[in-house]
Design a protein around this motif. Sequence first.
Motif, PDB file in Angstrom:
ATOM      1  N   UNK A  67       0.817  -1.217   0.000  1.00 12.38           N
ATOM      2  CA  UNK A  67       0.000   0.000   0.000  1.00 12.38           C
ATOM      3  C   UNK A  67       0.852   1.270   0.000  1.00 12.38           C
ATOM      4  N   UNK A  68       2.081   1.171   0.490  1.00 10.61           N
ATOM      5  CA  UNK A  68       2.913   2.369   0.657  1.00 10.61           C
ATOM      6  C   UNK A  68       4.192   2.314  -0.180  1.00 10.61           C
ATOM      7  N   UNK A  69       4.223   1.457  -1.182  1.00 12.83           N
ATOM      8  CA  UNK A  69       5.409   1.290  -2.022  1.00 12.83           C
ATOM      9  C   UNK A  69       6.664   1.018  -1.189  1.00 12.83           C
ATOM     10  N   UNK A  70       6.480   0.243  -0.144  1.00 14.48           N
ATOM     11  CA  UNK A  70       7.607  -0.151   0.681  1.00 14.48           C
ATOM     12  C   UNK A  70       8.063   0.874   1.683  1.00 14.48           C
ATOM     13  N   UNK A  71       7.348   2.017   1.793  1.00 15.27           N
ATOM     14  CA  UNK A  71       7.804   3.085   2.696  1.00 15.27           C
ATOM     15  C   UNK A  71       7.148   3.036   4.063  1.00 15.27           C
ATOM     16  N   UNK A  72       6.150   2.200   4.244  1.00 12.26           N
ATOM     17  CA  UNK A  72       5.451   2.132   5.522  1.00 12.26           C
ATOM     18  C   UNK A  72       6.046   1.090   6.448  1.00 12.26           C
ATOM     19  N   UNK A  73       6.082   1.390   7.735  1.00  4.62           N
ATOM     20  CA  UNK A  73       6.544   0.448   8.751  1.00  4.62           C
ATOM     21  C   UNK A  73       5.560   0.468   9.911  1.00  4.62           C
ATOM     22  N   UNK A  74       5.547  -0.615  10.669  1.00  3.72           N
ATOM     23  CA  UNK A  74       4.666  -0.633  11.840  1.00  3.72           C
ATOM     24  C   UNK A  74       5.336  -1.410  12.965  1.00  3.72           C
ATOM     25  N   UNK A  75       4.931  -1.083  14.176  1.00  2.00           N
ATOM     26  CA  UNK A  75       5.383  -1.802  15.367  1.00  2.00           C
ATOM     27  C   UNK A  75       4.177  -2.138  16.218  1.00  2.00           C
ATOM     28  N   UNK A  76       4.304  -3.166  17.029  1.00  6.57           N
ATOM     29  CA  UNK A  76       3.201  -3.590  17.882  1.00  6.57           C
ATOM     30  C   UNK A  76       3.670  -3.722  19.316  1.00  6.57           C
ATOM     31  N   UNK A  77       2.684  -3.690  20.213  1.00  3.18           N
ATOM     32  CA  UNK A  77       2.954  -3.877  21.631  1.00  3.18           C
ATOM     33  C   UNK A  77       1.736  -4.556  22.241  1.00  3.18           C
ATOM     34  N   UNK A  78       1.903  -5.651  22.998  1.00  3.75           N
ATOM     35  CA  UNK A  78       0.743  -6.339  23.577  1.00  3.75           C
ATOM     36  C   UNK A  78      -0.106  -5.398  24.413  1.00  3.75           C
ATOM     37  N   UNK A  79      -1.420  -5.503  24.245  1.00  2.00           N
ATOM     38  CA  UNK A  79      -2.356  -4.651  24.986  1.00  2.00           C
ATOM     39  C   UNK A  79      -3.367  -5.474  25.762  1.00  2.00           C
ATOM     40  N   UNK A  80      -3.091  -6.744  25.983  1.00  7.31           N
ATOM     41  CA  UNK A  80      -3.995  -7.569  26.770  1.00  7.31           C
ATOM     42  C   UNK A  80      -5.027  -8.286  25.913  1.00  7.31           C
ATOM     43  N   UNK A  81      -6.206  -8.486  26.506  1.00 14.06           N
ATOM     44  CA  UNK A  81      -7.280  -9.214  25.838  1.00 14.06           C
ATOM     45  C   UNK A  81      -8.535  -8.354  25.795  1.00 14.06           C
ATOM     46  N   UNK A  82      -9.376  -8.592  24.772  1.00 16.29           N
ATOM     47  CA  UNK A  82     -10.631  -7.875  24.612  1.00 16.29           C
ATOM     48  C   UNK A  82     -11.695  -8.854  24.134  1.00 16.29           C
ATOM     49  N   UNK A  83     -12.990  -8.577  24.406  1.00 11.69           N
ATOM     50  CA  UNK A  83     -14.059  -9.483  23.952  1.00 11.69           C
ATOM     51  C   UNK A  83     -14.026  -9.670  22.442  1.00 11.69           C
ATOM     52  N   UNK A  84     -14.166 -10.916  22.016  1.00 11.81           N
ATOM     53  CA  UNK A  84     -14.183 -11.235  20.591  1.00 11.81           C
ATOM     54  C   UNK A  84     -15.614 -11.187  20.078  1.00 11.81           C
ATOM     55  N   UNK A  85     -15.829 -10.797  18.822  1.00 12.12           N
ATOM     56  CA  UNK A  85     -17.193 -10.781  18.266  1.00 12.12           C
ATOM     57  C   UNK A  85     -17.761 -12.191  18.167  1.00 12.12           C
ATOM     58  N   UNK A  86     -19.066 -12.271  17.993  1.00 13.02           N
ATOM     59  CA  UNK A  86     -19.743 -13.566  17.983  1.00 13.02           C
ATOM     60  C   UNK A  86     -19.230 -14.480  16.883  1.00 13.02           C
TER      61      UNK A  86
END
Length: 694
Positions: A666-685
């Motif tokens: 989507x960004x022609x290779x220029x996009x980057x992302x990082x993640x960090x655990x945020x716990x748990x949340x209710x899942x949809x049905x």
Amino acid sequence: MRDNLRPHLTDSLTAVRNLGILAHVDAGKTTVTERILYATGTTHKRGEVHDGTTVTDYDPQERDRGITIFAAAVSCAWDGHRVNLIDTPGHVDFADEVERSLRVLDGAIAVFDAVAGVEPQSESVWRQADRHGVPRIAFVNKLDRAGADLDTAVESIRQRLHPAPLVVQLPIGAEDAFTGVVDLVRMRALLWTDGHDTVEEGPVPDALRDEARRRRRQLEETVAELHPAALEEFCAEATLTAQTLAGALRDLTRTGDGVVVLCGSAYRNLGIEPLLDAVVAYLPSPLDVPPVRGSADGTEQERAADPEVPFAALVFKVNATATGRLTYVRVYSGTIRKGDTVLDTGARRTERVGRILRVQADRHAELDRAVAGDIVAVVGPKSARAGATLCAPAAPLLLEPPTVADPVVSVAVEARRSTDTERLVAALARLAEEDPSLVVRTDSETGQTVLSGMGELHLEVAVEKIRRAQGPDVNVGRPRVAHRETVVRGVSGLVYRHVKQDGGAGQFAHVVLDVEPLEAEAGSEGFVFRSTVVGGRVPQEYVRAVAAGCRDALVEGPIGGHPVTGLRVTLSDGSTHVKDSSEMAFRTAGRLGLRQALRACATILLEPVVDVTVTVPEDAVGGVLGDLAARRGRISGSATRSGTAVVEATVPLAELFGYATRLRSRTQGRGVFTTRPAGYAPAPAAVAGATATR
């Protein structure tokens, strides 16, 4: 004789620094480590990450991927001090490597990008260091980059990490013109010349003199606010001497009330010598930290950092190499010599130490002994795992092991050829032995071997490690996240009677259970058990058995067989039989009673979620926002800086599989992302239904 040696041993301990390098991925940790090795004369050529020539990133996967995966220990000398250094990973998938390293460190250097400031994983490792009480100094790196700004980076430290930043340097020049720093403690200029291999000391440049005085005054005022002795001198003299200021900075660093901030460019070898001076001046020695605490015979004991007291060490890393099994230890007390017999307290077995090695990443130097304060590798122990305590057999001690996070992603693995199944089982066992955050189990329904870890990359690295070690060819299934179940509406007064009579002594247990949701602030364990039984209707030993049975029941929930969390169970009543009641009977009643109660409760499925930070060009923001929304992401903020947009969102972990490839396209290779655990949340049905039918 020992009394004559003790002053020498004490002096040697004060000249030791055990520290780690902590940072977000790509902030420059490994480059800082390489420049430290070069500046101290340990290496004679600068190692480069992009060239694959670094000392600490020696694993082929690290060099191929250009990131640190495994914590690597090195040792060097500076100004008469021994510096034991651990370069830690910056990627969130390897946070457990950081956790195990922090457990054995006395101090740390936190590295920040001068353009990005505090990034998500920077914040995570900072909080990890907070939990372990590890003093830190900060190094704002990459000041030669376009857009680099020391003040902006310091402000992000103040706002996101909340210590008092104590900035002790002022840059000379900006971006490409960055050539040195003003030392605000001694009011001198440090300039790097001759290809940046040497530093020249001189007077503060005229153009920066007023600014340097202003910042020195600001530093003095901040220190005086935090340090009583400095405040006394500041009130009396209206200034602080360099000696008083340095002493106050050392005290504030070691108490955690402030963080000394230095700056430079590790890639261009600017600022490394002052950083090493700060390590020696401000970070603690093994004698400056409290004695290690452990348990022995049910009582808590302390062991001082003294080579003459009984030996005790903590294993923080295990590495199976072609030449043998290396067990990395931090020696907290006593002395260990080649040929000694040590006790693995947890396993209750003795091991013989065949060799002791001073570690230089993948290279080693033989030692005759190691003393309190040392970080070394030993060869000989066959079964000690990360977190084990090794100690003198005559003086047993059990140290608290590092915590191990629960895995959140799983894949099914199988050998491509059935004849390789046993080889795969052995390879997986070695992986789990080296890395406690990897869990191997057999699925009870499908019979598949399941490998669980902290993320996609974590599992990719583990499987690739098997392949590169001449292991069997492996088929890997699609990643699956680790769900949890929780109670949203409980039940009261559920009665369960366990009665079994088949000849001889029978089993009888009667329990009455109340189950309710556990508020987040009530405890972090996810499960709380209590008893309100009065009159001794259920003896205390049976109450403990009920609690153990309830914990057994939490392994599989009623929705899809996932672990259950977030509930409080109260034993409100019960009764016993004079002959047939036993701890086993009440444990069985607790397990089966809670399972029955959970089926009567209203329960929901929880899925792991992560905080995602996406950095993309401004013109790609619209597509990125739409893609995150399609992945059930909740946007929490966005900001624009110098033509670059930073989007923050919370996204279910399951929706991020394959996101790296999608973002690049989507960004022609220029996009980057990082993640960090945020716990748990209710899942949809829909997600709950899918997991229930597996």
